[in-house]
Write a protein that holds these residues in place. Structure first.
Motif, PDB file in Angstrom:
ATOM      1  N   HIS A   1      -1.143  17.518   3.782  1.00 17.16           N
ATOM      2  CA  HIS A   1      -0.177  18.202   4.668  1.00 17.16           C
ATOM      3  C   HIS A   1       0.988  17.278   5.023  1.00 17.16           C
ATOM      4  O   HIS A   1       2.145  17.686   4.997  1.00 17.16           O
TER       5      HIS A   1
ATOM      6  N   LYS B   1      -9.826  11.557  11.763  1.00 12.96           N
ATOM      7  CA  LYS B   1     -10.621  12.157  10.680  1.00 12.96           C
ATOM      8  C   LYS B   1     -11.056  11.068   9.703  1.00 12.96           C
ATOM      9  O   LYS B   1     -10.221  10.331   9.166  1.00 12.96           O
TER      10      LYS B   1
ATOM     11  N   THR C   1     -14.837  14.441   8.135  1.00 19.19           N
ATOM     12  CA  THR C   1     -14.281  15.427   7.213  1.00 19.19           C
ATOM     13  C   THR C   1     -14.921  15.316   5.828  1.00 19.19           C
ATOM     14  O   THR C   1     -15.713  14.408   5.581  1.00 19.19           O
TER      15      THR C   1
ATOM     16  N   PHE D   1     -16.511  21.898   4.416  1.00 14.32           N
ATOM     17  CA  PHE D   1     -15.407  22.463   3.635  1.00 14.32           C
ATOM     18  C   PHE D   1     -15.889  23.685   2.852  1.00 14.32           C
ATOM     19  O   PHE D   1     -16.420  23.570   1.743  1.00 14.32           O
TER      20      PHE D   1
ATOM     21  N   ARG E   1     -13.906  24.582  -0.685  1.00 12.37           N
ATOM     22  CA  ARG E   1     -14.148  23.627  -1.785  1.00 12.37           C
ATOM     23  C   ARG E   1     -15.576  23.735  -2.308  1.00 12.37           C
ATOM     24  O   ARG E   1     -15.833  23.457  -3.478  1.00 12.37           O
TER      25      ARG E   1
ATOM     26  N   SER F   1     -11.387  24.228   5.262  1.00 10.83           N
ATOM     27  CA  SER F   1     -11.162  24.716   3.898  1.00 10.83           C
ATOM     28  C   SER F   1     -11.425  26.226   3.832  1.00 10.83           C
ATOM     29  O   SER F   1     -12.066  26.729   2.921  1.00 10.83           O
TER      30      SER F   1
ATOM     31  N   ARG G   1     -10.012  29.806   3.170  1.00  7.28           N
ATOM     32  CA  ARG G   1      -8.892  30.216   2.312  1.00  7.28           C
ATOM     33  C   ARG G   1      -8.541  31.689   2.437  1.00  7.28           C
ATOM     34  O   ARG G   1      -7.698  32.180   1.691  1.00  7.28           O
TER      35      ARG G   1
END
Ligand code: E4P
Length: 217
Positions: free
Chosen positions: A29, A82, A106, A128, A131, A163, A165
């Motif tokens: 990011h 993180k 994370t 996550f 992923r 994560s 989506r």
């Protein structure tokens, strides 16, 4: 139940600051935003004073990670550092926790990784979901299993489902009992609307016009 935006875009964070409970950034990011990442992070923390802003370490060597984490946490009171769930950082994580640094672990992909981090008593663990699904593993199931484990053993660590989506992922993470979720801005904005709401408004408006009155009430 906390809602975080998964972004470092200042404009979007400003736009939704009245609803969200914080932000999660990552090196991707910050790299997309360009400019000086320290400045960007500082601006986000100021904008969201009192709300959690996760900022990820970028160093690799444990000693450097420790030093960087201390610098990151000094940026603002609302920073959460993180750190990836990798054994080479476990001692650093424990050291930072003993110095009251708040940590979001994370890149967490298994229940046992989660168990160890809960035993360390980190503030957040970030499973996550997307992923895991990318490699055909059930992402939401991990969030459910972490919820069961944390409740079973009374850990204080919070699950931050990451994560995500799609709006469906968002929905599933809430049902699975995540304490917090983080979503990209486009998914967050999409989740606030529903096509049937818009269609319903249009129908009511058209029916109302049939009355042909100037004032109500
Ligand atoms: C979470 O903290 C991460 O920044 C993020 O959710 C990663 O999502 P992705 O797998 O879609 O990149």
């Amino acid at each position: 139940m906390k809602i975080f935006l998964d972004t470092a875009q200042l404009e979007s964070i400003k736009k939704w600051a009245f609803i969200i409970d914080g932000v999660t950034t990552n090196p991707t990011h910050l790299s997309k935003e360009g400019g000086d990442p320290s400045k960007v992070v500082h601006q986000i923390c100021t904008l969201l004073d009192g709300k959690d802003v996760s900022v990820e370490i970028t160093e690799i060597e444990p000693e450097k990670v420790y030093k960087q984490a201390k610098k990151i946490t000094a940026i603002a009171d609302n920073v959460v550092v993180k750190i990836p769930c990798c054994p080479i950082y476990f001692e650093v994580i424990q050291q930072l926790l003993s110095e009251s640094v708040r940590i979001n672990v994370t890149l967490l992909f298994s229940l046992i990784q989660g168990l160890i981090m809960c035993k360390f008593d980190v503030a957040y663990i970030s499973p996550f979901v997307g992923r895991l699904e990318d490699i055909d593993c059930p992402g939401i199931e991990l969030v459910q299993d972490l919820r069961t484990m944390i409740d079973q053993y009374n850990f204080d660590t919070q699950i931050l489902a990451a994560s995500l989506r799609s709006v469906h992922h968002f929905h599933q993470a809430v049902v699975a009992g995540a304490d917090a979720i983080t979503v990209p801005v486009d998914i967050f904005e999409k989740s606030l609307e529903h096509p049937l709401t818009k269609i319903g408004m249009q129908i009511f408006l058209e029916d109302w016009k049939k009355l042909d009155i100037d004032q109500f009430p």
